[in-house]
Every structure is written in C-alpha cells, then in structure tokens.
Design an enzyme around this catalytic site. Structure first.
Site, short mmCIF file in Angstrom:
data_model
loop_
_atom_site.label_atom_id
_atom_site.label_comp_id
_atom_site.label_asym_id
_atom_site.label_seq_id
_atom_site.Cartn_x
_atom_site.Cartn_y
_atom_site.Cartn_z
N GLY A 128 13.49 11.89 9.53
CA GLY A 128 14.65 11.86 10.39
C GLY A 128 14.42 11.12 11.70
O GLY A 128 13.34 10.56 11.94
N PHE A 129 15.43 11.13 12.55
CA PHE A 129 15.37 10.46 13.85
C PHE A 129 14.20 10.98 14.69
O PHE A 129 13.27 10.23 15.04
CB PHE A 129 16.71 10.67 14.56
N ILE A 130 14.21 12.27 14.99
CA ILE A 130 13.13 12.84 15.80
C ILE A 130 11.82 12.83 15.02
O ILE A 130 10.76 12.51 15.56
CB ILE A 130 13.50 14.26 16.26
N TYR B 283 26.95 25.76 12.91
CA TYR B 283 25.66 25.11 13.16
C TYR B 283 24.87 25.91 14.20
O TYR B 283 23.68 26.20 14.01
CB TYR B 283 25.88 23.68 13.65
N LYS C 268 21.26 28.07 13.83
CA LYS C 268 20.08 27.86 14.67
C LYS C 268 19.66 29.16 15.36
O LYS C 268 18.46 29.48 15.44
CB LYS C 268 20.35 26.77 15.71
#
Length: 318
Positions: free
Chosen positions: A10-12, A153, A157
C-alpha cells in the site's frame, strides 16, 4: 531486525518498507493486493519499495488464508510486526460496513494472534484519527477517543484497538497503537482528497469541495514513516500515540496553496459528506515526549513535493 509488514504494497506500506530496508532491517511483506484500488498500482508500489533492496513477499489474505499466514509467521519468527493491512475509506464503509468488520477487525485479530504464537516482541498497529469522532477544531489528545465515532470505518478501527489491548495482555508483547492523521504525498491513495485534486488540476478539471471551513491535519508521508520508526523507542507495554503534523489546514487554505501551483484552478462547492468529520487536529505532544517524534515537513513543502512527483508520474494518479 526481522519485521513483518502487513499491507506492505500500500501507500504507507511501500514507503515504510523502503525506509526499513535502508536502515538495514530484514522485511517480509504480507499483502493480498485487495482491489479497493488498482492492483496494478499496488504492484508498482512494491517495485518502488524494492528500489531500496530485496524483501520477501507473500500474496496472502490475513482473513482467508489463515493456515498459510500462520505458517509464515511461525517460520519467519519476526521480532516486530507492523500491521497496516486494512480497507480504508469512510464512504465505502457506509456502503459496505461488513467488509470493515472482516478486513479491519477480524484480519487484525489474526495478525495479533499469529504474532503472539510466533513470540513477537513488538506489534505496531495502524489506527486512524477517525476514532475521535466529531470534536470540532480542538487539539485531539489520545484519551479523547471515547468510541463516539461517525462511520463504520472509524468503528472498526476503534474496535481493533481494543483487540490490541486484549492480545498484548494474552501474549505479553509490546503494542504501539498509532493514530494517523490524513497522510498524503507521492503514491498517495487515489481516493484521498489531495491526490484527487492534483489529478483533476493536471487534467485542467475543476475540483469539488465537500463542506465549508472543514479542516484536516495533513501529514506528509515522510513524517508518517518517521512516526512509525519512532515507535521503536516505546518503553511502555501498550502505548497509543497521535502521528500528525499538529497543524490543521482549512479546506479554503488548501485551495490557496493549490493556486500557487495551478493559478487557473476552478472550484465547485459540494455538500458535506455523510460519515466525515468537520475537523481533525493532532496533539502530538505525547508522541514527541515519549517517542521523540517531531514532524519536519511543512504543508507547503509537502504539497510541492507531491505535485512535483505527480507531474512526473501522471499515469500513476490517472
């Protein structure tokens, strides 16, 4: 150090993998290449990460390939697990809430369980500023997350954070819960506002603002990675930390910053989107005091770096 990074494509995750490799760590990535956004894009992000060195990669699902993933953990014997794998996105969570129970809670439980069974020493969990719910224009301290969230979402979390506490107690390993605040930068997710704005502006299209006087604590990707690495310094058995810039930017300010790069910008006003919050603002004093975390990239510098990257990689944001 031997590190497992879930969601490393992914991005991170791709930026983090590069940093870990540059610092001499041994990295194994587990990522199922979920289709929330382009799988081809994620494969290119893996190549971006591989630019810093070699790593092991397994295309496996924490949710659907339990036996295989458990064996990977037991065989590899990681000293640290950095759990980034999740389905992001507030809007999609409203449309498909059960996916977030599966991928953001159940998959996290499996990662926590397998980490314990493989005798991991430290587990880092990527949480989100969304767990604070709607608390307008105030610096958010870690103890201000009370479970009063406004999207599935965010609920997932917050629930996953509770399981982190439970499994730290069961297996007695160190847990770092990192609450990220609106991360942006090169390779930024295509569903994020800044990525979308830059894409439209490069294509000479208008941008749409959802709501007035909304504000976000935008965190440049390099500072996000610095925050993750700083968690290696944690001394408490379980610690929760905000990773942000500590300097919220109003949407109208963002438009002014964009005008410096795109003078002909055209803006359309849209309505406030269900599940969004009006503002996020990270109080990062705890992370600074306990981990030594200090963000170093100003918003103007980070935005300029992101636009410069986007101009050279137009196909990546199209």
């Amino acid at each position: 150090m031997k590190v497992i990074v879930t969601g490393g494509a992914g991005f991170i995750g791709s930026h983090l993998t590069r940093k870990l490799l540059m610092e001499g760590h041994e990295v194994l990535i587990i990522d199922e290449l979920h289709s929330y956004y382009s799988v081809a894009r994620k494969k290119r992000q893996l190549e971006f990460a591989r630019g810093a060195g070699e790593f092991a990669f397994f295309q496996k699902s924490l949710l659907n390939d339990e036996a295989e993933v458990k064996e990977i953990f037991l065989s590899y014997k990681p000293e640290m697990v950095i759990h980034l794998a999740a389905i992001p996105g507030v809007s999609h969570s409203i449309a498909a809430p059960n996916e977030y129970v599966d991928y953001d809670i159940k998959a996290t439980i499996n990662a926590l369980r397998f980490a314990g069974q493989s005798n991991v020493k430290h587990f880092i969990f990527a949480s989100s500023s969304s767990v604070y719910g709607e608390q307008k224009n105030v610096p958010l301290q870690e103890e201000m997350a009370m479970g009063k969230v406004v999207s599935p979402y965010a609920a997932a979390k917050f629930g996953a954070e509770s399981f982190c506490h439970a499994y730290s107690s069961l297996f007695d390993y160190k847990i770092s819960i990192l609450r990220f605040f609106t991360v942006y930068g090169p390779w930024g997710r295509p569903d994020m506002a800044i990525t979308g704005f830059i894409k439209n502006l490069l294509n000479k299209q208008e941008i749409t603002l959802f709501g007035n006087r909304t504000a976000r604590d935008y965190t440049y990707i390099e500072d996000c990675i610095t925050g993750i690495i700083s968690a290696f310094n944690q001394t408490e058995r379980v610690g929760t930390y905000n990773i942000g810039s500590g300097k919220p930017i109003f949407i109208e300010e963002l438009v002014e910053y964009l005008k410096q790069h795109f003078p002909d910008i055209t803006v359309k006003q849209g309505g406030f989107r269900q599940g969004d919050v009006n503002s996020t603002w990270a109080d990062i004093s705890k992370a600074h005091q306990q981990l030594g975390f200090t963000p170093s990239i100003s918003f103007s510098e980070g935005l300029a770096k992101t636009i410069e990257w986007a101009k050279k990689h137009v196909s990546e944001i199209s």
